[in-house]
Design a protein around this motif. Structure first.
Motif, short mmCIF file in Angstrom:
data_model
loop_
_atom_site.label_atom_id
_atom_site.label_comp_id
_atom_site.label_asym_id
_atom_site.label_seq_id
_atom_site.Cartn_x
_atom_site.Cartn_y
_atom_site.Cartn_z
N LYS A 180 0.83 -1.20 0.00
CA LYS A 180 0.00 0.00 0.00
C LYS A 180 0.87 1.25 0.00
CE LYS A 180 -4.37 -1.42 2.20
NZ LYS A 180 -5.25 -0.93 1.13
N GLY A 181 0.31 2.32 -0.56
CA GLY A 181 0.93 3.63 -0.47
C GLY A 181 -0.08 4.62 0.09
N PHE A 182 0.37 5.50 0.98
CA PHE A 182 -0.53 6.45 1.64
C PHE A 182 -0.03 7.87 1.47
CE2 PHE A 182 -1.02 2.49 4.00
CZ PHE A 182 -2.39 2.39 4.19
N GLU A 194 -3.42 3.98 11.11
CA GLU A 194 -4.48 3.02 11.43
C GLU A 194 -4.19 1.67 10.77
OE1 GLU A 194 -8.06 4.91 10.18
OE2 GLU A 194 -8.04 6.38 11.82
N TYR A 195 -3.72 1.71 9.52
CA TYR A 195 -3.42 0.46 8.81
C TYR A 195 -2.26 -0.27 9.48
CZ TYR A 195 -1.83 -2.72 5.18
OH TYR A 195 -1.42 -3.85 4.50
N LEU A 196 -1.18 0.44 9.74
CA LEU A 196 0.03 -0.20 10.28
C LEU A 196 -0.19 -0.74 11.68
CD1 LEU A 196 2.66 2.34 8.94
CD2 LEU A 196 2.46 -0.06 8.26
N VAL A 212 3.67 -1.04 16.49
CA VAL A 212 4.67 -1.98 15.99
C VAL A 212 5.44 -1.27 14.89
CG1 VAL A 212 5.08 -4.20 14.89
CG2 VAL A 212 3.25 -3.97 16.56
N LYS A 213 6.75 -1.28 14.99
CA LYS A 213 7.58 -0.47 14.09
C LYS A 213 8.29 -1.37 13.07
CE LYS A 213 8.35 3.14 17.53
NZ LYS A 213 7.25 2.69 18.39
N PRO A 214 7.82 -1.35 11.82
CA PRO A 214 8.51 -2.13 10.79
C PRO A 214 9.90 -1.54 10.52
CG PRO A 214 6.34 -1.35 10.05
CD PRO A 214 6.68 -0.60 11.29
N PRO A 215 10.80 -2.31 9.93
CA PRO A 215 12.08 -1.74 9.49
C PRO A 215 11.83 -0.50 8.63
CG PRO A 215 12.13 -4.11 9.31
CD PRO A 215 10.72 -3.75 9.67
N LEU A 216 12.63 0.53 8.86
CA LEU A 216 12.34 1.86 8.32
C LEU A 216 13.38 2.32 7.30
CD1 LEU A 216 10.81 4.60 8.47
CD2 LEU A 216 12.27 5.16 10.43
N VAL A 217 12.87 2.83 6.18
CA VAL A 217 13.71 3.50 5.18
C VAL A 217 13.12 4.89 4.96
CG1 VAL A 217 14.56 3.53 2.81
CG2 VAL A 217 14.35 1.35 4.04
#
Length: 231
Positions: free
Chosen positions: A32-34, A42-44, A73-78
């Motif tokens: 998805k792109g926001f 809300e999605y994450l 919850v924090k996904p790996p970030l770029v």
């Protein structure tokens, strides 16, 4: 397959990033792109099926650092931004990489290499993070007996506790599991090879559970079972 979500307040920037992601169809999947940070949050906060988050720093109502810190919850970030002045701060929050727009293919390839190493490392670890009954749980993969697809959800059977219900697909849960331990034996089942005690042409046994093996998967299951048994 590395699953990507991206947030940018400029739709053109999202489109450019999506084009890069989709140019690696065997390695990356655009989820998805926001352009709206509230919708993205809300999605994450409802899903664990994200392997990497590509995030702009200057969003409409919030900066990227504050947005990321608010996630449950924090996904790996770029970080992917037009500004190069935040690079040091980005690595202080353990960002995997920092891309400046416009992103070249060569620079994106470097990020992809880092993502692949991270995903491989995570898959080799013994714990996964899942959401069940509105709460996030850390599950040791060695305690998982098998997972079963049931309509719109997945049932995860565990060695020493009651099964868990996951609002996810079998494919997405299976992709979280270490490939050396788990194998799909049927379109509706994936099993732990470590807990498999017996198999024949149509079934495997895990404790007191008999699980079907499809004709298409039986040779693969047998091959992996022999490999685990010989180690």
């Amino acid at each position: 397959m590395i699953r990507i979500v991206a947030i940018d307040d400029e739709s053109a920037a999202l489109h450019a990033l999506r084009s890069l992601v989709e140019s690696y169809p065997s390695e990356l999947k655009w989820i998805k792109g926001f352009t709206n940070s509230q919708e993205a949050q809300e999605y994450l906060n409802k899903t664990s099926d994200v392997d990497a988050l590509f995030l702009d720093i200057n969003l409409f109502k919030i900066d990227g650092f504050s947005f990321y810190n608010q996630l449950k919850v924090k996904p790996p970030l770029v970080f992917c931004t037009a500004h190069d002045s935040y690079a040091l701060k980005a690595f202080e929050v353990n960002a995997l990489d920092y891309l400046t727009k416009p992103v070249s293919r060569a620079r994106f390839q470097s990020t992809l290499n880092k993502l692949k190493l991270l995903v491989a490392k995570n898959k080799s670890q013994s714990e996964i993070l899942i959401k069940s009954d509105q709460q996030w749980l850390k599950i040791n993969t060695h305690s998982i007996l098998f997972i079963k697809a049931m309509d719109d959800y997945v049932k995860m059977y565990l060695k020493d506790s009651k099964p868990l219900i996951l609002n996810s697909s079998l494919k997405d849960v299976f992709n979280m599991l270490p490939s050396e331990q788990f194998v799909k034996c049927h379109r509706s089942y994936a099993i732990s090879l470590n807990h498999t005690t017996k198999l024949n042409a149509s079934e495997v046994w895990i404790l007191n559970h008999k699980i079907p093996v499809s004709r298409a998967n039986k040779q693969k299951v047998l091959r992996h079972f022999k490999k685990v048994a010989s180690n």
